[in-house]
Design an enzyme around this catalytic site. Structure first.
Site, PDB file in Angstrom:
ATOM      1  N   HIS A 121       0.826  -1.216   0.000  1.00  0.00           N
ATOM      2  CA  HIS A 121       0.000   0.000   0.000  1.00  0.00           C
ATOM      3  C   HIS A 121       0.860   1.265   0.000  1.00  0.00           C
ATOM      4  CE1 HIS A 121      -3.794  -2.272   1.659  1.00  0.00           C
ATOM      5  NE2 HIS A 121      -3.540  -2.525   0.389  1.00  0.00           N
ATOM      6  N   THR A 197      -4.328  -7.835  10.788  1.00  0.00           N
ATOM      7  CA  THR A 197      -5.143  -7.244   9.713  1.00  0.00           C
ATOM      8  C   THR A 197      -6.567  -7.777   9.805  1.00  0.00           C
ATOM      9  OG1 THR A 197      -5.451  -6.992   7.316  1.00  0.00           O
ATOM     10  CG2 THR A 197      -4.281  -8.978   8.035  1.00  0.00           C
ATOM     11  N   PRO A 223      -5.997 -10.485  18.070  1.00  0.00           N
ATOM     12  CA  PRO A 223      -6.858 -10.705  19.241  1.00  0.00           C
ATOM     13  C   PRO A 223      -8.323 -10.900  18.859  1.00  0.00           C
ATOM     14  CG  PRO A 223      -5.780  -8.528  19.348  1.00  0.00           C
ATOM     15  CD  PRO A 223      -5.271  -9.211  18.118  1.00  0.00           C
TER      16      PRO A 223
HETATM   17  P1  OAD Z   1      -7.776  -2.641  10.142  1.00  0.00           P
HETATM   18  O1  OAD Z   1      -7.942  -1.447  10.998  1.00  0.00           O
HETATM   19  O2  OAD Z   1      -8.838  -2.948   9.165  1.00  0.00           O
HETATM   20  O3  OAD Z   1      -7.580  -3.930  11.057  1.00  0.00           O
HETATM   21  C1  OAD Z   1      -6.688  -3.921  12.132  1.00  0.00           C
HETATM   22  C2  OAD Z   1      -6.674  -5.303  12.726  1.00  0.00           C
HETATM   23  O4  OAD Z   1      -5.656  -5.335  13.730  1.00  0.00           O
HETATM   24  C3  OAD Z   1      -7.970  -5.725  13.396  1.00  0.00           C
HETATM   25  O5  OAD Z   1      -8.350  -7.007  12.905  1.00  0.00           O
HETATM   26  C4  OAD Z   1      -7.617  -5.784  14.895  1.00  0.00           C
HETATM   27  O6  OAD Z   1      -8.316  -6.824  15.588  1.00  0.00           O
HETATM   28  C5  OAD Z   1      -6.142  -6.100  14.819  1.00  0.00           C
HETATM   29  N1  OAD Z   1      -5.361  -5.690  15.998  1.00  0.00           N
HETATM   30  C6  OAD Z   1      -5.570  -4.647  16.841  1.00  0.00           C
HETATM   31  N2  OAD Z   1      -4.618  -4.615  17.778  1.00  0.00           N
HETATM   32  C7  OAD Z   1      -3.781  -5.657  17.531  1.00  0.00           C
HETATM   33  C8  OAD Z   1      -2.599  -6.163  18.150  1.00  0.00           C
HETATM   34  N3  OAD Z   1      -2.065  -5.570  19.236  1.00  0.00           N
HETATM   35  N4  OAD Z   1      -2.016  -7.258  17.611  1.00  0.00           N
HETATM   36  C9  OAD Z   1      -2.535  -7.866  16.524  1.00  0.00           C
HETATM   37  N5  OAD Z   1      -3.655  -7.437  15.894  1.00  0.00           N
HETATM   38  C10 OAD Z   1      -4.270  -6.348  16.399  1.00  0.00           C
HETATM   39  O7  OAD Z   1      -6.330  -2.490   9.427  1.00  0.00           O
HETATM   40  P2  OAD Z   1      -5.807  -3.265   8.138  1.00  0.00           P
HETATM   41  O8  OAD Z   1      -6.326  -4.641   8.083  1.00  0.00           O
HETATM   42  O9  OAD Z   1      -4.341  -3.047   8.111  1.00  0.00           O
HETATM   43  O10 OAD Z   1      -5.607   0.676   3.175  1.00  0.00           O
HETATM   44  O11 OAD Z   1      -6.470  -2.402   7.009  1.00  0.00           O
HETATM   45  C11 OAD Z   1      -6.237  -2.735   5.668  1.00  0.00           C
HETATM   46  C12 OAD Z   1      -6.217  -1.510   4.825  1.00  0.00           C
HETATM   47  O12 OAD Z   1      -7.423  -0.775   5.014  1.00  0.00           O
HETATM   48  C13 OAD Z   1      -5.136  -0.509   5.177  1.00  0.00           C
HETATM   49  O13 OAD Z   1      -3.871  -0.811   4.618  1.00  0.00           O
HETATM   50  C14 OAD Z   1      -5.694   0.760   4.603  1.00  0.00           C
HETATM   51  C15 OAD Z   1      -7.120   0.651   5.092  1.00  0.00           C
HETATM   52  O14 OAD Z   1      -8.074   1.332   4.353  1.00  0.00           O
HETATM   53  C16 OAD Z   1      -5.190   1.714   2.465  1.00  0.00           C
HETATM   54  O15 OAD Z   1      -4.939   2.785   2.971  1.00  0.00           O
HETATM   55  C17 OAD Z   1      -5.042   1.436   1.010  1.00  0.00           C
END
Ligand code: OAD
Length: 253
Positions: A121, A197, A223
């Site tokens: 990204h 993610t 989690p």
């Molecule tokens: P999200 O905000 O969608 O998801 C974050 C994930 O991290 C969730 O499933 C949480 O449960 C998990 N999480 C939170 N704290 C955590 C921890 N301490 N350890 C492990 N996991 C934890 O973020 P992404 O999946 O990265 O795209 O989002 C994907 C894309 O959506 C991003 O890259 C961005 C966004 O729109 C673009 O900007 C193109």
């Protein structure tokens, strides 16, 4: 299966794995105090993606988009890599072949020592002219990016366009060479790990499934089970900053 049993199984499999594939998302940086997107209080709780992360938003209001990314760039620079970032960098030194693909744009994996990170990204730390693609120096960004939406937008040095971050916006394609490499690495992996993610954004979310389809053992560390957790072979419902150091210690200690 409990988180501990899943972790034990993963450790056992990693001991004999030749090709390991790791996909990370915003959750891996949560313990560095950078907000995720979709958790309560996350970035998309406060903002609509189409107002800040789209070519249309940039065309209509460049200063608003620039100031939001300038704020995120500063927050990323002020943050420190956490135990999860360090554990991945350490694992890479002990595995014959480890591919790290991240959806994160914060640069924390690199600052923890990971090299050759596939940033599907993009990055908050590379900016260029929206018109010519000419790269823009960090020193110019520090001096000229607007702190507020009402400040004047930063023009590119050539003056023909505006400064924009090299991040993928909604409606834009992922960098094709980086995505192709990530998909190729997923197809040859023995083990694919999805960490932090929500697995709601494609094509990134498909990478662990591509690996699984090609025969890899798949697991996630999160989690809260993600959208693809039920399809994976194991789910470790722990924070990345807890589970990954345990994994790394078991394999490298
Ligand atoms: P999200 O905000 O969608 O998801 C974050 C994930 O991290 C969730 O499933 C949480 O449960 C998990 N999480 C939170 N704290 C955590 C921890 N301490 N350890 C492990 N996991 C934890 O973020 P992404 O999946 O990265 O795209 O989002 C994907 C894309 O959506 C991003 O890259 C961005 C966004 O729109 C673009 O900007 C193109």
């Amino acid at each position: 299966m409990s988180a501990a049993a899943s972790l034990d199984e993963l450790v056992a499999r990693l001991r004999t794995a030749k090709h390991v594939f790791i996909l990370t998302g915003a959750g891996v940086s949560a313990e560095s105090n950078l907000p995720t997107f979709r958790d309560p209080g996350g970035l998309w709780d406060h903002h609509r993606p189409e107002d800040l992360a789209s070519p249309d938003a940039f065309a209509k209001h460049p200063a608003r988009v620039q100031s939001w990314y300038a704020h995120r760039r500063r927050a990323a620079l002020d943050a420190q890599p956490n135990a999860a970032h360090h554990a991945i960098a350490q694992l890479a030194q002990h595995m014959p072949d480890l591919t790290l693909v991240t959806q994160n744009v914060d640069g924390l994996h690199q600052r923890a020592g990971s090299t050759q990170v596939l940033e599907i990204h993009g990055s908050l730390h590379r900016w260029h002219c929206s018109n010519t693609g000419e790269p823009i120096d960090d020193s110019a960004l520090d001096a000229q990016l607007p702190a507020n939406p009402d400040d004047p937008p930063m023009r590119s040095p050539s003056g023909t366009g505006y400064a924009r971050p090299a991040v993928v916006w909604f409606g834009e394609g992922l960098p094709t060479d980086v995505l192709a490499e990530a998909e190729a690495k997923a197809r040859t992996a023995d083990i694919a790990l999805s960490v932090g993610t929500s697995a709601l954004v494609y094509p990134a979310a498909a990478l662990p499934l591509i690996a699984q389809h090609a025969g890899a053992f798949t697991a996630e560390i999160n989690p809260q089970p993600s959208a693809i957790a039920h399809q994976l072979d194991a789910s470790i419902t722990q924070p990345a900053g807890i589970a990954l150091p345990q994994l790394s210690r078991a394999l490298t200690g």
